[in-house]
Design a protein around this motif. Structure first.
Motif, mmCIF file in Angstrom:
data_model
loop_
_atom_site.group_PDB
_atom_site.id
_atom_site.type_symbol
_atom_site.label_atom_id
_atom_site.label_comp_id
_atom_site.label_asym_id
_atom_site.label_seq_id
_atom_site.Cartn_x
_atom_site.Cartn_y
_atom_site.Cartn_z
ATOM 1 N N LEU A 1 45.604 27.325 60.607
ATOM 2 C CA LEU A 1 44.602 27.219 59.547
ATOM 3 C C LEU A 1 43.204 27.324 60.144
ATOM 4 O O LEU A 1 42.875 26.635 61.114
ATOM 5 C CB LEU A 1 44.766 25.891 58.809
ATOM 6 C CG LEU A 1 43.819 25.660 57.619
ATOM 7 C CD1 LEU A 1 44.099 26.668 56.516
ATOM 8 C CD2 LEU A 1 43.965 24.240 57.091
ATOM 9 N N ASP A 2 42.377 28.186 59.570
ATOM 10 C CA ASP A 2 41.030 28.440 60.075
ATOM 11 C C ASP A 2 40.037 27.587 59.290
ATOM 12 O O ASP A 2 39.649 27.952 58.174
ATOM 13 C CB ASP A 2 40.710 29.930 59.907
ATOM 14 C CG ASP A 2 39.414 30.322 60.597
ATOM 15 O OD1 ASP A 2 38.682 29.419 61.029
ATOM 16 O OD2 ASP A 2 39.141 31.525 60.695
ATOM 17 N N LEU B 1 37.666 28.528 55.964
ATOM 18 C CA LEU B 1 38.029 27.732 54.790
ATOM 19 C C LEU B 1 36.776 27.125 54.153
ATOM 20 O O LEU B 1 36.611 27.160 52.923
ATOM 21 C CB LEU B 1 39.009 26.628 55.188
ATOM 22 C CG LEU B 1 39.380 25.623 54.091
ATOM 23 C CD1 LEU B 1 40.029 26.325 52.906
ATOM 24 C CD2 LEU B 1 40.298 24.546 54.658
ATOM 25 N N HIS C 1 44.513 30.338 52.522
ATOM 26 C CA HIS C 1 44.449 29.129 53.354
ATOM 27 C C HIS C 1 45.543 28.139 52.966
ATOM 28 O O HIS C 1 46.151 27.505 53.840
ATOM 29 C CB HIS C 1 43.075 28.479 53.206
ATOM 30 C CG HIS C 1 41.955 29.319 53.728
ATOM 31 N ND1 HIS C 1 41.852 29.695 55.057
ATOM 32 C CD2 HIS C 1 40.878 29.866 53.103
ATOM 33 C CE1 HIS C 1 40.761 30.435 55.225
ATOM 34 N NE2 HIS C 1 40.154 30.549 54.064
ATOM 35 N N ARG D 1 48.783 29.353 54.339
ATOM 36 C CA ARG D 1 48.849 29.129 55.784
ATOM 37 C C ARG D 1 49.115 27.672 56.098
ATOM 38 O O ARG D 1 49.874 27.357 57.028
ATOM 39 C CB ARG D 1 47.530 29.573 56.429
ATOM 40 C CG ARG D 1 47.525 29.513 57.953
ATOM 41 C CD ARG D 1 48.586 30.426 58.507
ATOM 42 N NE ARG D 1 48.610 30.414 59.945
ATOM 43 C CZ ARG D 1 49.565 30.976 60.673
ATOM 44 N NH1 ARG D 1 50.575 31.577 60.084
ATOM 45 N NH2 ARG D 1 49.536 30.941 61.983
ATOM 46 N N ALA D 2 48.526 26.761 55.346
ATOM 47 C CA ALA D 2 48.725 25.336 55.599
ATOM 48 C C ALA D 2 50.136 24.896 55.248
ATOM 49 O O ALA D 2 50.724 24.042 55.928
ATOM 50 C CB ALA D 2 47.711 24.520 54.796
ATOM 51 N N VAL E 1 53.621 27.593 58.070
ATOM 52 C CA VAL E 1 53.011 27.952 59.360
ATOM 53 C C VAL E 1 53.600 29.235 59.921
ATOM 54 O O VAL E 1 53.092 29.766 60.909
ATOM 55 C CB VAL E 1 53.196 26.809 60.380
ATOM 56 C CG1 VAL E 1 52.420 25.585 59.945
ATOM 57 C CG2 VAL E 1 54.677 26.472 60.564
ATOM 58 N N TYR F 1 47.786 36.606 57.174
ATOM 59 C CA TYR F 1 46.769 35.585 56.872
ATOM 60 C C TYR F 1 45.378 36.214 56.826
ATOM 61 O O TYR F 1 44.585 35.965 55.908
ATOM 62 C CB TYR F 1 46.863 34.493 57.923
ATOM 63 C CG TYR F 1 45.913 33.334 57.751
ATOM 64 C CD1 TYR F 1 45.573 32.845 56.494
ATOM 65 C CD2 TYR F 1 45.353 32.710 58.864
ATOM 66 C CE1 TYR F 1 44.713 31.772 56.339
ATOM 67 C CE2 TYR F 1 44.500 31.635 58.728
ATOM 68 C CZ TYR F 1 44.171 31.172 57.473
ATOM 69 O OH TYR F 1 43.310 30.111 57.319
ATOM 70 N N GLN G 1 42.810 36.945 53.478
ATOM 71 C CA GLN G 1 41.441 36.421 53.453
ATOM 72 C C GLN G 1 40.417 37.489 53.078
ATOM 73 O O GLN G 1 39.499 37.227 52.303
ATOM 74 C CB GLN G 1 41.078 35.842 54.822
ATOM 75 C CG GLN G 1 41.666 34.483 55.122
ATOM 76 C CD GLN G 1 41.058 33.878 56.372
ATOM 77 O OE1 GLN G 1 39.848 33.774 56.501
ATOM 78 N NE2 GLN G 1 41.896 33.486 57.304
#
Length: 204
Positions: free
Chosen positions: A100-101, A105, A141, A144-145, A148, A155, A159
């Motif tokens: 997770l970025d 985010l 996001h 992704r959370a 995984v 991902y 975005q």
């Protein structure tokens, strides 16, 4: 003195035996070339993609700032702020998509909130579409959370995909605003509730 050439020949044969065979060297060089070419090609494609997006974004924001009404100029400012925040983030933190970025985010949450506020205040339909598009990176996001195992490329694509649709949408909204001004002579920018709470916005 007659044994000297024989000694040199043995030394030369020993050196050639310990060295890599020419076939092995050629094989290693051939195997390394595709990797270098793929990396170079990927880098060129990435630079071309960034240049195309920046050109599209610059043209859309300039057009909106010069010809648009209040909502169009507000959306242009949001897009420019997103780009500036993204560049600043990359200067301080390298991009990472294996997890997770949090940096992107935060940017996406701020952009979605600002666009949603614009959609509620503007007397336009297109900001509702822009607000929906700004929600798509948030879904990336969340995905992704939760999962995984999402591939980093997937991902990243989730975005940035919506970002390509926002500049054309802004251009279309600005063009429609100019058409309404031509045919009607005026084009109200903000909803009544927003204008009552912000009298300075009435003429925009």
């Amino acid at each position: 003195m007659a044994s000297s050439p024989t000694w040199r020949a043995k030394l030369r044969d020993s050196t050639c035996t310990n060295a890599r065979p020419p076939l092995l060297v050629a094989t290693l060089r051939t195997a390394a070339r595709p990797v270098d070419r793929k990396t170079h090609a990927w880098f060129q494609m990435e630079m071309l993609r960034i240049a195309c997006f920046l050109t599209l974004l610059l043209a859309a924001t300039i057009y909106a700032m010069r010809k648009g009404g209040g909502p169009e100029r507000a959306m242009a400012i949001i897009l420019i702020a997103m780009l500036a925040a993204d560049r600043l983030l990359h200067l301080t933190v390298p991009p990472r998509f294996e997890a997770l970025d949090p940096g992107h985010l935060a940017i996406d949450i701020a952009a979605a909130a600002a666009t949603l506020l614009l959609a509620l205040a503007a007397h336009r339909f297109w900001p509702l579409i822009a607000a929906a598009l700004q929600m798509l990176p948030l879904l990336a996001h969340v995905s992704r959370a939760v999962d995984v195992s999402v591939h980093p490329i997937a991902y990243l694509s989730m975005q940035v995909a919506a970002s390509w649709l926002l500049p054309p949408l802004l251009v279309l909204g600005t063009w429609r605003h100019r058409k309404r001004l031509q045919f009607c002579g005026s084009d109200r920018s903000w909803r009544d509730l927003w204008q009552r709470s912000n009298p300075n916005m009435r003429g925009q």
